[in-house]
Design a protein around this motif. Structure first.
Motif, mmCIF file in Angstrom:
data_model
loop_
_atom_site.group_PDB
_atom_site.id
_atom_site.type_symbol
_atom_site.label_atom_id
_atom_site.label_comp_id
_atom_site.label_asym_id
_atom_site.label_seq_id
_atom_site.Cartn_x
_atom_site.Cartn_y
_atom_site.Cartn_z
ATOM 1 N N SER A 133 0.831 -1.196 0.000
ATOM 2 C CA SER A 133 0.000 0.000 0.000
ATOM 3 C C SER A 133 0.867 1.247 0.000
ATOM 4 N N ILE A 134 0.528 2.190 -0.859
ATOM 5 C CA ILE A 134 1.270 3.446 -0.984
ATOM 6 C C ILE A 134 0.343 4.591 -0.577
ATOM 7 N N GLU A 135 0.874 5.542 0.177
ATOM 8 C CA GLU A 135 0.084 6.695 0.613
ATOM 9 C C GLU A 135 0.115 7.782 -0.450
ATOM 10 N N VAL A 136 -1.054 8.347 -0.719
ATOM 11 C CA VAL A 136 -1.166 9.492 -1.628
ATOM 12 C C VAL A 136 -1.259 10.740 -0.752
ATOM 13 N N LYS A 137 -0.254 11.618 -0.862
ATOM 14 C CA LYS A 137 -0.167 12.769 0.031
ATOM 15 C C LYS A 137 -0.362 14.091 -0.708
ATOM 16 N N VAL A 138 -0.813 15.088 0.035
ATOM 17 C CA VAL A 138 -0.947 16.445 -0.496
ATOM 18 C C VAL A 138 0.453 16.992 -0.767
ATOM 19 N N PRO A 139 0.698 17.525 -1.953
ATOM 20 C CA PRO A 139 2.031 18.061 -2.250
ATOM 21 C C PRO A 139 2.309 19.332 -1.456
ATOM 22 N N ALA A 140 3.529 19.827 -1.557
ATOM 23 C CA ALA A 140 3.896 21.075 -0.885
ATOM 24 C C ALA A 140 3.006 22.201 -1.401
ATOM 25 N N LEU A 141 2.500 23.006 -0.480
ATOM 26 C CA LEU A 141 1.627 24.111 -0.838
ATOM 27 C C LEU A 141 2.443 25.376 -1.084
ATOM 28 N N PRO A 142 1.888 26.340 -1.836
ATOM 29 C CA PRO A 142 2.617 27.585 -2.097
ATOM 30 C C PRO A 142 2.990 28.291 -0.798
ATOM 31 N N GLU A 143 3.993 29.127 -0.879
ATOM 32 C CA GLU A 143 4.452 29.869 0.288
ATOM 33 C C GLU A 143 3.322 30.695 0.894
#
Length: 436
Positions: free
Chosen positions: A2-12
């Protein structure tokens, strides 16, 4: 695995985002880098790609949920090489039974009425489950239009609207506690788009509460900021658009054939604005504390209307762009803004803005500044009007122009002369070529 799908880095400076749309559902085969879900910040819409080939497992964050950078929104079962053929076989084996699956007939000898909804609930996305539960609906009676007969939010909303059209709608509901009056006539705000019509019977006074999107909240904040922090005034003028229209009519076919892009009005206005900004640099300046920053470049923001709200992507170094490059840039902005694919870097750093309310029929308006910019040009509808020309009355295609400006650094004289300069070069386009 199982692989986790994560929220990418958000803008500054952005700490949270909202899940907007899932493009895949549990059990769907996905490929590496394929877009799984769109999330919206207060500035842009970001795509969350699949980290690897596989099959989408559980969705942990449904549409409308708030997420942060690095947060897990779903799981992915690794092994696309095996998973995708299995999914394909499942679809290939079930094309004929699909219509029956959307509205299965109860089988008393195998399944009790109470068991059928449970089995159907297990195949619903989180957002759909919430909507079904809130309205006490029986999923077995909702026709699904998704892949494999799955029920989507639109299917539930459509079912609710149909149930509100006649008395028979109430009979389709599960036999639970009575709901408050008027509840059946509307779906939760998170499941309806702003354009969705309210369904109500004669004499009812329905209301619908819709949460602001993060982008709309940010737009509201900036507009209020502009009103509260700038000494904003607006000056008006009008321009005879016949000379520009004549040039377009004469060269539009050759222009499109040569450059592969249509010749519009906006390139003329961008060129005219740049020429006027060169003459009146205060309009291209901004305030930083007690300092005035005079920008030696011309980054022109072009207001673009989208379903999510107004965006202002920026044409960098507009003074160095040709008419074709300007038109191509604006066309590209319009397309990508509607798709939610404008990058954050393209929305920041402008020195002046142009907005065109004329495409919606506006005859005259007072545009609001786009902080920290000190000026904005408003274009409006071209309308034929009788004008006095050399002692004669002639019908001419006229457009009202509006220039809103920050009176803290731009005097009325400069603001008026800036707008007059735009009027002059548009009514004599040869001046744009000669820069006179």
């Amino acid at each position: 695995m199982s692989i986790e799908v994560k929220v990418p880095a958000l803008p500054e400076s952005v700490t949270e985002a909202t899940v907007v749309t899932w493009h895949k559902q549990p059990g769907d085969a996905v490929e590496r880098d394929e877009n799984l879900v769109d999330i919206e910040t207060d500035k842009v819409v970001l795509e969350v790609p699949a980290p690897d080939d596989g099959v989408l497992g559980e969705i942990l964050k449904g549409e409308g949920d708030t997420v942060t950078a690095g947060e897990v929104v779903a799981t992915l079962t690794e092994g696309g090489g095996e998973a995708k053929p299995a999914a394909a076989e499942k679809e290939a084996a079930a094309p004929e039974p699909e219509p029956a699956a959307a509205a299965p007939e109860p089988e008393p000898e195998k399944t009790t009425p109470a068991e059928a909804p449970v089995a159907a609930d297990e195949d619903l996305a989180p957002a759909v489950r919430r909507l079904v539960a809130e309205h006490d609906l029986d999923p077995a009676k909702i026709e699904g239009s998704g892949r494999g007969g799955r029920i989507t939010k639109e299917d539930v909303v459509r079912y609710l609207e149909g149930a509100g059209e006649g008395a028979g709608g109430a009979a389709e509901r599960r036999p639970r506690e009575p709901e408050p009056a008027g509840r059946r006539s509307e779906a939760p705000a998170e499941t309806q788009s702003p354009e969705a019509p309210a369904v109500s019977a004669a004499g009812e006074r329905p209301e619908r509460r819709v949460p602001m999107t993060r982008l709309r909240q940010r737009i509201a904040e900036r507009l209020v900021e502009a009103q509260q922090t700038a000494a904003m005034l607006t000056t008006f003028n009008e321009v005879n658009m016949q000379p520009v229209m004549d040039i377009r009519a004469r060269y539009k076919e050759r222009f499109e054939k040569t450059h592969g892009i249509k010749l519009g009005f906006m390139s003329f206005f961008v060129k005219a604005a740049v020429e006027a900004l060169k003459r009146y640099p205060a309009v291209n300046a901004s305030i930083d504390g007690t300092d005035i920053i005079y920008h030696g470049y011309y980054d022109i923001g072009i207001a673009v209307s989208t379903e999510r709200g107004l965006m202002v992507p920026v044409l960098r170094n507009a003074d160095q762009l040709s008419y074709a490059e300007i038109e191509a840039g604006i066309t590209d902005f319009g397309k990508r803004a509607k798709e939610g694919k404008i990058g954050l870097d393209e929305l920041t750093g402008g020195t002046f803005t142009i907005t065109n309310g004329g495409i919606f029929g506006s005859l005259v308006s007072t545009p609001i500044l786009n902080p920290p910019q000190s000026g904005i040009l408003g274009m409006h509808k071209i309308q034929e009007r009788p004008m006095a020309v050399d002692g004669e009355v002639k019908i001419q295609p006229m457009m009202y122009l509006a220039h809103s400006y920050d009176h803290r650094i731009i005097d009325g004289r400069e603001a008026v002369q800036f707008l007059v300069a735009i009027k002059e070069v548009l009514e004599d386009p040869a001046r744009l070529l000669l820069e006179v």
